[in-house]
Enzyme design. Sequence first.
Site, mmCIF file in Angstrom:
data_model
loop_
_atom_site.group_PDB
_atom_site.id
_atom_site.type_symbol
_atom_site.label_atom_id
_atom_site.label_comp_id
_atom_site.label_asym_id
_atom_site.label_seq_id
_atom_site.Cartn_x
_atom_site.Cartn_y
_atom_site.Cartn_z
ATOM 1 N N THR A 1 -10.172 -7.794 -5.468
ATOM 2 C CA THR A 1 -11.446 -7.801 -6.212
ATOM 3 C C THR A 1 -12.094 -6.416 -6.093
ATOM 4 O O THR A 1 -12.679 -5.914 -7.043
ATOM 5 C CB THR A 1 -12.400 -8.888 -5.653
ATOM 6 O OG1 THR A 1 -12.400 -8.808 -4.227
ATOM 7 C CG2 THR A 1 -11.985 -10.272 -6.049
ATOM 8 N N GLY B 1 0.303 5.311 -4.529
ATOM 9 C CA GLY B 1 -0.366 6.536 -4.979
ATOM 10 C C GLY B 1 0.092 7.734 -4.148
ATOM 11 O O GLY B 1 0.395 8.808 -4.684
ATOM 12 N N ARG B 2 0.150 7.533 -2.815
ATOM 13 C CA ARG B 2 0.570 8.633 -1.933
ATOM 14 C C ARG B 2 2.041 8.992 -2.164
ATOM 15 O O ARG B 2 2.426 10.153 -2.089
ATOM 16 C CB ARG B 2 0.337 8.243 -0.468
ATOM 17 C CG ARG B 2 -1.099 8.458 -0.025
ATOM 18 C CD ARG B 2 -1.354 7.880 1.334
ATOM 19 N NE ARG B 2 -1.450 6.433 1.272
ATOM 20 C CZ ARG B 2 -1.268 5.624 2.313
ATOM 21 N NH1 ARG B 2 -0.952 6.135 3.488
ATOM 22 N NH2 ARG B 2 -1.404 4.327 2.171
ATOM 23 N N ASN C 1 -10.472 -3.496 -5.633
ATOM 24 C CA ASN C 1 -9.723 -2.517 -6.446
ATOM 25 C C ASN C 1 -10.248 -2.539 -7.877
ATOM 26 O O ASN C 1 -10.460 -1.492 -8.495
ATOM 27 C CB ASN C 1 -8.221 -2.829 -6.503
ATOM 28 C CG ASN C 1 -7.485 -2.690 -5.185
ATOM 29 O OD1 ASN C 1 -6.470 -3.352 -4.965
ATOM 30 N ND2 ASN C 1 -7.965 -1.832 -4.297
ATOM 31 N N SER D 1 -7.643 -5.901 4.678
ATOM 32 C CA SER D 1 -8.330 -5.592 3.410
ATOM 33 C C SER D 1 -8.530 -6.817 2.512
ATOM 34 O O SER D 1 -8.190 -6.790 1.324
ATOM 35 C CB SER D 1 -7.567 -4.491 2.656
ATOM 36 O OG SER D 1 -7.466 -3.320 3.429
ATOM 37 N N HIS E 1 2.890 3.453 -9.052
ATOM 38 C CA HIS E 1 2.732 2.005 -9.295
ATOM 39 C C HIS E 1 3.964 1.433 -9.997
ATOM 40 O O HIS E 1 4.389 0.324 -9.704
ATOM 41 C CB HIS E 1 1.471 1.725 -10.108
ATOM 42 C CG HIS E 1 0.213 1.936 -9.327
ATOM 43 N ND1 HIS E 1 0.109 1.647 -7.980
ATOM 44 C CD2 HIS E 1 -1.008 2.409 -9.684
ATOM 45 C CE1 HIS E 1 -1.109 1.935 -7.550
ATOM 46 N NE2 HIS E 1 -1.811 2.410 -8.566
ATOM 47 N N ARG F 1 2.056 -5.000 6.097
ATOM 48 C CA ARG F 1 1.326 -3.984 5.321
ATOM 49 C C ARG F 1 2.103 -2.684 5.405
ATOM 50 O O ARG F 1 2.366 -2.183 6.501
ATOM 51 C CB ARG F 1 -0.101 -3.773 5.830
ATOM 52 C CG ARG F 1 -0.824 -2.704 4.966
ATOM 53 C CD ARG F 1 -2.285 -2.579 5.277
ATOM 54 N NE ARG F 1 -2.914 -1.617 4.382
ATOM 55 C CZ ARG F 1 -4.141 -1.717 3.891
ATOM 56 N NH1 ARG F 1 -4.897 -2.738 4.226
ATOM 57 N NH2 ARG F 1 -4.631 -0.804 3.082
ATOM 58 N N ASP G 1 0.844 -1.205 0.000
ATOM 59 C CA ASP G 1 0.000 0.000 0.000
ATOM 60 C C ASP G 1 0.878 1.254 0.000
ATOM 61 O O ASP G 1 1.957 1.257 0.598
ATOM 62 C CB ASP G 1 -0.885 -0.044 1.250
ATOM 63 C CG ASP G 1 -2.096 0.876 1.130
ATOM 64 O OD1 ASP G 1 -2.332 1.415 0.035
ATOM 65 O OD2 ASP G 1 -2.804 1.047 2.137
#
Length: 230
Positions: A61, A18-19, A63, A185, A32, A177, A15
Amino acid sequence: MENNKLPVHVGVIMDGNGRWAKKRLMPRSVGHKSGMDRMIALAEHAKKSGIKYLTVYVMSTENLARRSADEIEGLFGLIRKYFTVNVKRLFEQGSGIKIIGDISALPQDVVKILTDAENLSPKNPDFTLVFAINYGGRCEIVNAVNKAVEKGEKITVEQFGKLLYTDGVPDPDLIIRTGGEMRLSNFLTYQSAYSELYFTDALFPDFSDAEFDRALASFAARERRFGGAQ
Ligand code: FPP
């Protein structure tokens, strides 16, 4: 590190791509791409460390259903690119690939790339990169239940495990994570029953080999009891 203190199977919820990009005023796709580079390097590092299975959560699923078509298409683009180059390199190093998730919902050419890679993957490799794509723990469990119902007989926990995507892969000893959230998640929902959990604020592209080693050190310091007495 003592062998029994080293996890056999590590899962990573990657995770924060994007940030990571947003902080640099760049599009998510750049995040990514950096994440994908980090994932490949991490697989090589995990293999060298003596880990046998590294499961990476590439797309859930949820996402697939909820992220923009642009972002999802970008992820497929990365898979097309990386599976033709980097995954071949993994095979040359004697590593294998296993895909988990409902790949039937993906574009046909991506399905072919993924199934071809799985078919070309060396048998009995020292190290396996397990690629979770369009993966959802709940869907996996419901699919397995439906298969069991079709058989029309009661089954054991061991038999149930064989109906999951992860058949043949031991349960994850450690789940990491990145990105600061403390939840699973829908990742390896059934298999994580006794997993040790490790959460870090590092955004995935910044999750270095040294940070991975810190997670291994944390794992080594823990006492796993599996329901036994202290
Ligand atoms: C779960 O968080 C995290 C994942 C399914 C990983 C997501 C990662 C990507 C989409 C990037 C793919 C990775 C690479 C290396 C290209 P969530 O955001 O789905 O769940 P949440 O809403 O509960 O936080």
